[in-house]
Each structure stands twice: as structure tokens, then as C-alpha cells.
Design an enzyme around this catalytic site. Structure first.
Site, PDB file in Angstrom:
ATOM      1  CE  LYS A 161      48.114  76.540   7.417  1.00 41.07           C
ATOM      2  NZ  LYS A 161      47.432  75.767   8.435  1.00 41.07           N
ATOM      3  CD  GLU A 194      43.090  72.688  -6.837  1.00 43.07           C
ATOM      4  OE1 GLU A 194      44.049  72.734  -6.205  1.00 43.07           O
ATOM      5  OE2 GLU A 194      42.621  71.818  -6.829  1.00 43.07           O
ATOM      6  N   GLY A 237      43.203  75.657   7.623  1.00 47.44           N
ATOM      7  CA  GLY A 237      42.740  76.155   6.521  1.00 47.44           C
ATOM      8  C   GLY A 237      41.147  76.160   6.688  1.00 47.44           C
ATOM      9  NE  ARG A 238      39.808  70.214   8.609  1.00 46.75           N
ATOM     10  CZ  ARG A 238      40.878  69.731   8.282  1.00 46.75           C
ATOM     11  NH1 ARG A 238      41.599  70.165   7.427  1.00 46.75           N
ATOM     12  NH2 ARG A 238      41.548  68.791   9.419  1.00 46.75           N
ATOM     13  CD  GLU A 291      40.267  69.191   4.107  1.00 44.51           C
ATOM     14  OE1 GLU A 291      40.262  69.159   3.054  1.00 44.51           O
ATOM     15  OE2 GLU A 291      40.790  70.358   4.610  1.00 44.51           O
ATOM     16  CG  HIS A 308       9.227  71.006  -2.861  1.00 44.58           C
ATOM     17  ND1 HIS A 308       8.034  70.338  -3.114  1.00 44.58           N
ATOM     18  CD2 HIS A 308       9.175  71.816  -1.616  1.00 44.58           C
ATOM     19  CE1 HIS A 308       7.106  71.430  -2.269  1.00 44.58           C
ATOM     20  NE2 HIS A 308       7.857  71.992  -1.654  1.00 44.58           N
ATOM     21  CE  LYS A 316      46.186  69.089  -2.276  1.00 43.10           C
ATOM     22  NZ  LYS A 316      46.799  69.761  -1.345  1.00 43.10           N
TER      23      LYS A 316
HETATM   24  O1  F6P Z   1      42.056  70.428   0.500  1.00 43.51           O
HETATM   25  C1  F6P Z   1      43.099  70.372   0.852  1.00 43.51           C
HETATM   26  C2  F6P Z   1      43.649  71.893   1.497  1.00 43.51           C
HETATM   27  O2  F6P Z   1      44.812  71.668   2.156  1.00 43.51           O
HETATM   28  C3  F6P Z   1      42.716  72.309   2.802  1.00 43.51           C
HETATM   29  O3  F6P Z   1      42.592  71.809   3.859  1.00 43.51           O
HETATM   30  C4  F6P Z   1      42.733  73.866   2.237  1.00 43.51           C
HETATM   31  O4  F6P Z   1      41.696  74.438   3.152  1.00 43.51           O
HETATM   32  C5  F6P Z   1      42.937  74.016   0.946  1.00 43.51           C
HETATM   33  O5  F6P Z   1      43.398  72.672   0.515  1.00 43.51           O
HETATM   34  C6  F6P Z   1      43.601  75.137   0.360  1.00 43.51           C
HETATM   35  O6  F6P Z   1      44.828  75.292   0.992  1.00 43.51           O
HETATM   36  P1  F6P Z   1      45.598  76.567   0.613  1.00 43.51           P
HETATM   37  O7  F6P Z   1      45.009  77.545   1.331  1.00 43.51           O
HETATM   38  O8  F6P Z   1      47.223  76.408   1.064  1.00 43.51           O
HETATM   39  O9  F6P Z   1      45.591  77.114  -0.912  1.00 43.51           O
END
Ligand code: F6P
Length: 548
Positions: A209, A215, A269-270, A355, A386, A514
Site C-alpha cells: 500500500k 520487507e 492494509g488488513r 492489529e 491432537h 521498525k
Molecule cells: O504491519 C504494519 C503494516 O502497516 C500493516 O498494517 C500492513 O498491512 C503491512 O504493514 C504492509 O504494509 P504495506 O502494504 O504498506 O507494505
């Protein structure tokens, strides 16, 4: 405009619930059943292909009345209107929360700052449709003129968990494309995935987003380097597409403007799998199925919006969660889907629920003095039985558990399905009824054990029961029913956030780690930089540097 700011513990309903709790706290579910003849029917909601039974909860009719009063007193109805109408209910980030608009029919009107956003939504949906079809039917080709065989979704959090969960959940409906997900910044993750791929036939979907996430950008960069070892630079535009709100950053990364699928700041995002973030879902199961997923979610939106609260699935289940969290002081809740396809469902819900509602400042900006966000966890049944069911049955903690099952299996093996579902029903029955001392003694006697062995063993074999469960029985796992199920949890998150007087749609809690990681990374990659840390962290960094 703003959401109400009512501290739930100051409401009349809360006070009544506290008094009422004292009267019901130790009442056994068996007693509740004996006191309320029609309980199993009265505490069931049958909606479309969903059969929700909440009768195995430690509530009476009075409890439910009081919980519903609580929902009224905290202003749930007017908050819901604000949610659906696009008010800025994500006040701390100054944003609307409009994932529901993504699954609206085309003729709906949803205004964001005076602009109807439905046209933009449908333009992106058309782009997803066209692109998915071209990839699936093989018309769109890679740089050596071969059709695509593999799709890699590069993203993390909401840009990974939703699509990854849905693609697995809808595995039965999948086409020939192999779908992979790279999320962790752990290089072993990306390299493990890359070793199985042919660059000539792989499509990469970078989903972020913000397009600033460490990452995702690291993984995308590593993948592009790998790709360029095999392919010319001109091939990048054929193999890399991106989903983002940050068009400039995507272009700066080297992705063609045509290859960008836009999303909007009013989609959290979520909650974004319904947007172009779901591109890999559409690629994996086809746009028609993706659309059915959206339609299912829309049906749940309508149910939530229009149904009376006492028959409203997200409202009732949210209030039950509040009941355990704030009155029984349960520490966590389990979600047990009896479907291997839903293997990643609990993981997905963890981000959505934790979150969103893991907050300790209320909507007035004050520190909260009651419990909020529930800890959610789970695994598919019967595997879960189990693994950790021992603790749910006989441990010291009260863990409300939600059982999700499907009446029909997808491959149609009735023998397996009956075995699966016999476990599904048996567990909630066992959790509720337990096994009494007399039942244990009788059983051991029948097995021919001596009096003294029976006396020694009996305490260990007693099950107190009285463990609360919800049973959600759905006709069949389809794109549409999955859409309904996910949307049910989304709305539940909203309801709980309203009751707890918190902002559910920001996530500042993920920022600090972060920030510190960036500082430490500088030290790890540059011998001359040594920052100040506590003794423990300094030692760990030194040790790591000496060992790597
Ligand atoms: O974990 C924090 C967060 O901002 C989430 O809310 C989001 O889904 C994720 O990082 C990834 O963010 P982006 O889509 O901006 O890479």
C-alpha cells in the site's frame, strides 16, 4: 462526524452486566440448558447458508439483553452508519474506512470528499479482470513468448496474509497457475521460493500500500536482481506488476505505469484483500470467483447493516467476545476451522483482530483501565485436537472457542466428511458437558479396574466441562461463503472497537520496532557506527557480529 467517545465501563448496561455476572459466573452450561427449554433454537441465527449456534455460551437471555443494551448505550448504530457512509472514522490517520465500498454493486454511491468512488473501484476491477484473464488463458506472455506458469505475490501483513489465506482456502477452485507468497525479510524465504522458479514463465506481483515497507522492497529488489541475471532489462515490464497507493514510488522502482493496479488510502492494509491487493487471488482462481468472494462479503455487509442486533451475526458474536474478555477476563479466544483449506485462517485473523483492537488509549486520548483486544489463535480441526485441546478441556484457563465447519465437503468423500464432522460436533459437546466423577467411576469399573486404581485415576479423568463454544455451520466452502465469513470478522472487529472506545483502524504500535531496526541495521552494516543501547541489546549485537 466523529465516533462516540463513551467509556463502556461508565454505562448503565456495564454496571448491570457486572452485577449480573456475579449471578451467572459459576452456573454450568448444563444448568442453563435445563433452565431454558428452547435455548438451542432461541440462541441460533440461521442466515443464508450460515447456521450460527451460540447456545453453548455462558450466557442467559438476560445476559444477551444486557449486552445488547451495552451496544445501544455506546452508540453502535450511529457508529455503523458512519462506517458505511465514509465518515473519517480512522480519526488518528484522518481517513475513511471503506473496504465495504470495494464489494458494493456498481450502482452504489459512496462519496469520499464529495467524489463517488464507485467508478474508480469498478475501473480497477475491470483492469484486474482483464489482466487475470489474459494471464490465465495464456495470451499474456513472458519475455521468451511463453505463457505464465507461476505467480509470486511479494508483500507482507495485509498485503500478504489476506491473499495467501484466500488462495489456500479456495485451493479447490484454483486453475493451473502455481501461486507463491514471499513475505518475510528472511532471505531464506525468498531464496527458497526462487529456487523453484523459471524466470521465463513467472509473474511477480509486488503488493505494498505504501511502497515503503522494508520487507517488501528488499524482497522485490532481490527478485529483480535474480530476474535480471536471466533476462534483459526490457523484460521487467512483462514480468513485474505492482499494487499500491504510491504510484510515484512504484514508478521509481522501475515498474511501468500500465502495470500498476491502484488502491486507495481509505482501504486499510488488513482489510485490503477486496481491492487490487487481491490480484493474486483473481489470478489463482479467476476473476469470477474473486467477484463471488466480494459478493459474499457484500451480503454480510447488508446483513450487518440491516439486521436487528439480536439476530445480527457480527453484533452477537462481538458482544459475546466482549463478555468473556471483560467479565470472565478470558485471556484469549481460539478459532478452529474444520477444514484444512482454512489452515491460514487464524493467522490471517490475528492481524485483523490484534492489529486493530490491540490498543490501550481510548477515543478521548486517555489511558484505558479495562481490557481491550483479544488474543486470537487456532489451527484446523482435527489437527488441533491432537495439539492443544488438552489445555482447553482440562487446563486452568477459560478459552472460548469458535468452531467453523462445512456441511458438504468439496471432494465429496462422505466417509471422511462424516468422521471430520463427528469430531466437530463431539468437541463442542464434550467441552460443554465434560465428564462427571460418577461417569468416570462407572467407566473405569466397566473396564474392570480395581477399587484402588479407580480412586487414584478418577481425579485426572474428570472433565469439568462448562467451556464455551460457538458453532458456525456453513453449507459449503465456496468463494461466496468465504467472503461472508471474512466480512463477518471484519464487522466484529468494528463492533468491539466501538464498544471498547478505541480506534481500530490505525496501527502505530508496529512503528517503534521498525524505527529501532533501522538504527540497528546501520550498525550491523557499518563497523564505524555504534549506537547507544541498553546492556542486553548491546551484548546481543556484539555477539551476533562476532558470530555471523
Ligand atoms: O504491519 C504494519 C503494516 O502497516 C500493516 O498494517 C500492513 O498491512 C503491512 O504493514 C504492509 O504494509 P504495506 O502494504 O504498506 O507494505
Amino acid at each position: 462526524m466523529a465516533l462516540p467517545t463513551i467509556n463502556p465501563t461508565t454505562t448503565n448496561a456495564w454496571r448491570k452486566l457486572q452485577a449480573h455476572f456475579k449471578t451467572i459466573e459459576h452456573v454450568h452450561l448444563k444448568t442453563l440448558f435445563s433452565q431454558h427449554e428452547n435455548r438451542a433454537n432461541d440462541m441460533t441465527i440461521n442466515w443464508e447458508d450460515f447456521y450460527l449456534d451460540y447456545s453453548k455460551h455462558r450466557v442467559s437471555e438476560e445476559t444477551m439483553t444486557l449486552l445488547l443494551e451495552l451496544a445501544d448505550e455506546v452508540g453502535l448504530k450511529s457508529a455503523m452508519n458512519k462506517y458505511f457512509e465514509g465518515d473519517i472514522i480512522n480519526q488518528t490517520e484522518g481517513r475513511e474506512v471503506l473496504h465495504t465500498a470495494l464489494r458494493n454493486p456498481k450502482n452504489a454511491v459512496v462519496n469520499v470528499q464529495g467524489q463517488n468512488v464507485m467508478e474508480d473501484i469498478y475501473a480497477v476491477k475491470a483492469k484486474i479482470n482483464e489482466f487475470s484473464n489474459q494471464v490465465i488463458n495464456g495470451h499474456l506472455k513472458g519475455y521468451t513468448h511463453q505463457s505464465f506458469t507461476d505467480v509470486v505475490n511479494i508483500g507482507i501483513g495485509g498485503s500478504d496474509l489476506g491473499p495467501a489465506m484466500v488462495v489456500e482456502a479456495l485451493g479447490y477452485y484454483k486453475n493451473q497457475l502455481q501461486t507463491h507468497f514471499v513475505s518475510n525479510v528472511d532471505g531464506d524465504h525468498v531464496h527458497e521460493v526462487l529456487k523453484t522458479l523459471n524466470p521465463e514463465t513467472t509473474l511477480f506481483v509486488i503488493v505494498s500500500k505504501t511502497f515503503t515497507t522494508q520487507e517488501t522492497l528488499s524482497n522485490a529488489t532481490t527478485i529483480r536482481h535474480w530476474f535480471l541475471k536471466h533476462a534483459p532489462k526490457s523484460a521487467v515490464s512483462k514480468h513485474f506488476v505492482a499494487v499500491s497507493t504510491n504510484i510515484e514510488k512504484v514508478k521509481a522502482f522501475g515498474i511501468d505505469e500500465n502495470n500498476i493496479f491502484p488502491m486507495w488510502n481509505w482501504v486499510g492494509g488488513r482489510f485490503s484483500l477486496w481491492s487490487a491487493v487481491g490480484l493474486s487471488i483473481s489470478l489463482a482462481v479467476g476473476f469470477e470467483n474473486f467477484n463471488l468472494l466480494l459478493q459474499g462479503a457484500h451480503k454480510m455487509d447488508e446483513h450487518f447493516k440491516t439486521e436487528d442486533f439480536d439476530k445480527n451475526i457480527p453484533v452477537i458474536t462481538a458482544l459475546l467476545s466482549v463478555w468473556y474478555n471483560n467479565f470472565f477476563h478470558s485471556e484469549s479466544e481460539a478459532v478452529i476451522p474444520y477444514s484444512q483449506y482454512l489452515n491460514q485462517f487464524a493467522t490471517y485473523l490475528q492481524q485483523g483482530i490484534m492489529e486493530s483492537n490491540g490498543k490501550s488509549i481510548d477515543r478521548n486520548g486517555d489511558k484505558i483501565n479495562y481490557q481491550t483486544g483479544t488474543i486470537i489463535w487456532g489451527e484446523p480441526g482435527t489437527n488441533a485436537q491432537h495439539a492443544f485441546f488438552q489445555l482447553i478441556h482440562q487446563g486452568t484457563k477459560l478459552i472460548p472457542a469458535e468452531f467453523i465447519g462445512f456441511a458438504k465437503s468439496l471432494h465429496g468423500d462422505q466417509d471422511h466428511q462424516d468422521k471430520l464432522m463427528s469430531n466437530f460436533f463431539a468437541q463442542t459437546e464434550a467441552l460443554m458437558n465434560g465428564k462427571t466423577k460418577q461417569e468416570v467411576i462407572d467407566e473405569l469399573k466397566a473396564q474392570g479396574l480395581s477399587e484402588s486404581d479407580i480412586a487414584t485415576l478418577t481425579p485426572f479423568k474428570i472433565f469439568d466441562g462448562n467451556k464455551p463454544t460457538t458453532t458456525l455451520l456453513i453449507d459449503k466452502l465456496t468463494p461466496e461463503s468465504l467472503g461472508k465469513l471474512i466480512a463477518m470478522y471484519e464487522h466484529r472487529i468494528f463492533v468491539q472497537g466501538i464498544v471498547w472506545n478505541i480506534f481500530s483502524y490505525d496501527q502505530f504500535g508496529v512503528e517503534l520496532g521498525k524505527q529501532l531496526a533501522n538504527t540497528i541495521l546501520e550498525e550491523l552494516q557499518n563497523e564505524n557506527v555504534i549506537n547507544n543501547h541498553d546492556g542486553s541489546t548491546s551484548n546481543l549485537i556484539k555477539y551476533y557480529k562476532s558470530q555471523r
